[in-house]
Design a protein around this motif. Structure first.
Motif, short mmCIF file in Angstrom:
data_model
loop_
_atom_site.label_atom_id
_atom_site.label_comp_id
_atom_site.label_asym_id
_atom_site.label_seq_id
_atom_site.Cartn_x
_atom_site.Cartn_y
_atom_site.Cartn_z
N GLY A 46 0.82 -1.21 0.00
CA GLY A 46 0.00 0.00 0.00
C GLY A 46 0.85 1.25 0.00
O GLY A 46 0.55 2.22 -0.70
N LEU A 47 1.92 1.25 0.79
CA LEU A 47 2.82 2.40 0.83
C LEU A 47 3.55 2.57 -0.50
O LEU A 47 3.70 3.69 -1.00
N ILE A 48 3.98 1.49 -1.08
CA ILE A 48 4.68 1.57 -2.36
C ILE A 48 3.73 2.09 -3.44
O ILE A 48 4.11 2.95 -4.25
N ASP A 49 2.49 1.62 -3.44
CA ASP A 49 1.50 2.13 -4.40
C ASP A 49 1.27 3.63 -4.21
O ASP A 49 1.18 4.39 -5.16
N TYR A 50 1.15 4.05 -2.95
CA TYR A 50 0.95 5.46 -2.62
C TYR A 50 2.11 6.31 -3.14
O TYR A 50 1.90 7.33 -3.80
N LEU A 51 3.34 5.89 -2.85
CA LEU A 51 4.51 6.65 -3.28
C LEU A 51 4.61 6.72 -4.80
O LEU A 51 4.90 7.78 -5.37
N GLU A 52 4.36 5.61 -5.47
CA GLU A 52 4.44 5.59 -6.93
C GLU A 52 3.36 6.48 -7.55
O GLU A 52 3.62 7.17 -8.54
N ALA A 53 2.17 6.50 -6.99
CA ALA A 53 1.10 7.34 -7.53
C ALA A 53 1.45 8.82 -7.39
O ALA A 53 1.21 9.61 -8.31
N ARG A 54 2.03 9.20 -6.25
CA ARG A 54 2.40 10.60 -6.05
C ARG A 54 3.55 11.00 -6.98
O ARG A 54 3.54 12.08 -7.55
N LYS A 55 4.53 10.13 -7.13
CA LYS A 55 5.64 10.42 -8.05
C LYS A 55 5.13 10.55 -9.48
O LYS A 55 5.52 11.46 -10.21
N ARG A 56 4.25 9.65 -9.88
CA ARG A 56 3.71 9.68 -11.23
C ARG A 56 2.92 10.96 -11.48
O ARG A 56 3.01 11.55 -12.55
N GLU A 57 2.16 11.41 -10.49
CA GLU A 57 1.39 12.64 -10.64
C GLU A 57 2.32 13.83 -10.88
O GLU A 57 2.06 14.67 -11.76
N VAL A 58 3.40 13.93 -10.12
CA VAL A 58 4.35 15.03 -10.26
C VAL A 58 5.02 14.97 -11.64
O VAL A 58 5.11 15.98 -12.35
N ILE A 59 5.49 13.81 -12.02
CA ILE A 59 6.21 13.65 -13.29
C ILE A 59 5.27 13.96 -14.47
O ILE A 59 5.64 14.69 -15.40
N ASP A 60 4.05 13.43 -14.43
CA ASP A 60 3.10 13.66 -15.51
C ASP A 60 2.76 15.14 -15.66
O ASP A 60 2.69 15.66 -16.77
N HIS A 61 2.55 15.82 -14.53
CA HIS A 61 2.21 17.24 -14.61
C HIS A 61 3.39 18.04 -15.15
O HIS A 61 3.21 18.92 -15.99
N ALA A 62 4.59 17.74 -14.69
CA ALA A 62 5.77 18.47 -15.18
C ALA A 62 5.94 18.27 -16.68
O ALA A 62 6.24 19.22 -17.41
N ARG A 63 5.75 17.07 -17.14
CA ARG A 63 5.93 16.80 -18.57
C ARG A 63 4.77 17.35 -19.41
O ARG A 63 4.94 17.59 -20.60
N THR A 64 3.62 17.55 -18.80
CA THR A 64 2.49 18.12 -19.52
C THR A 64 2.67 19.62 -19.74
O THR A 64 2.34 20.14 -20.80
N VAL A 65 3.20 20.33 -18.74
CA VAL A 65 3.28 21.79 -18.82
C VAL A 65 4.53 22.30 -19.51
O VAL A 65 4.59 23.47 -19.86
N THR A 66 5.53 21.47 -19.68
CA THR A 66 6.75 21.92 -20.34
C THR A 66 7.30 20.81 -21.22
O THR A 66 7.18 19.64 -20.89
N THR A 67 7.88 21.22 -22.32
CA THR A 67 8.44 20.22 -23.24
C THR A 67 9.89 19.91 -22.91
O THR A 67 10.38 18.85 -23.25
N ARG A 68 10.56 20.84 -22.24
CA ARG A 68 11.97 20.63 -21.91
C ARG A 68 12.10 20.39 -20.41
O ARG A 68 11.98 21.32 -19.61
#
Length: 179
Positions: A46-68
């Motif tokens: 459960g903790l690993i799923d939680y951490l991965e979901a939060r990391k994925r949210e940050v990475i996805d948002h960063a890659r969505t708003v900027t190309t570089r």
């Protein structure tokens, strides 16, 4: 707002990602279990799923708003600093959304670590009072003011999303009215 909140979120992420917390708790409910035909997983899934979901949210948002974006950091505790650098030139609405994500993650990480006092510095969204406390059973922040009630007479309660959105909104008001 961004750097302080990012530092708090990174500190909590570093604590959550320690090997001691990744092992199964000896008591309490499990969020995800291994099938019963095999031995239990040696880590808290459960903790690993939680951490991965939060990391994925940050990475996805960063890659969505900027190309570089620069390469992802090797150490997870540097993720929020990377996120701030990656979104520094983003549009105003995207930066506000970034600040919301950082504030929510800081609150979620603190609650996950058992720091229920993390909601206390936030004013109540309904009455503006400073009497918020964390209700573990309801998994929500509640207002302790006896006059701050729902129409049904129950204590007003708020999600961490609501508190984070209010925090970002208040910061924007302070920025716009600063002289």
């Amino acid at each position: 707002m961004g750097q302080d909140t990012a530092a708090a979120a990174a500190s909590a992420l570093r604590l959550l990602n320690t090997p001691e917390l990744r092992h199964h708790p000896q008591h309490g409910p499990q969020e995800r279990r291994a099938p019963t035909s095999v031995p239990a997983a040696p880590v808290n899934l459960g903790l690993i799923d939680y951490l991965e979901a939060r990391k994925r949210e940050v990475i996805d948002h960063a890659r969505t708003v900027t190309t570089r974006t620069e390469p992802l950091p090797l150490d997870d505790s540097d993720l929020y600093a990377w996120y701030l650098r990656a979104t520094i030139g983003a549009a105003e609405a995207d930066r506000r959304h970034r600040d919301f994500i950082l504030a929510r993650h800081a609150l979620e990480h603190a609650i996950r670590l058992g720091n229920y006092n993390a909601v206390r510095p936030h004013p109540c969204p309904t009455c503006g009072g400073w009497g918020l406390f964390w209700d573990e059973r309801g998994n929500r922040a509640r207002c302790s003011d006896l006059d701050c009630r729902t129409p049904d007479g129950l204590a007003s309660s708020f999600t961490l999303d609501r508190l984070a959105a209010q925090q970002v909104g208040q910061t924007e008001i302070w920025r716009s009215s600063a002289t």
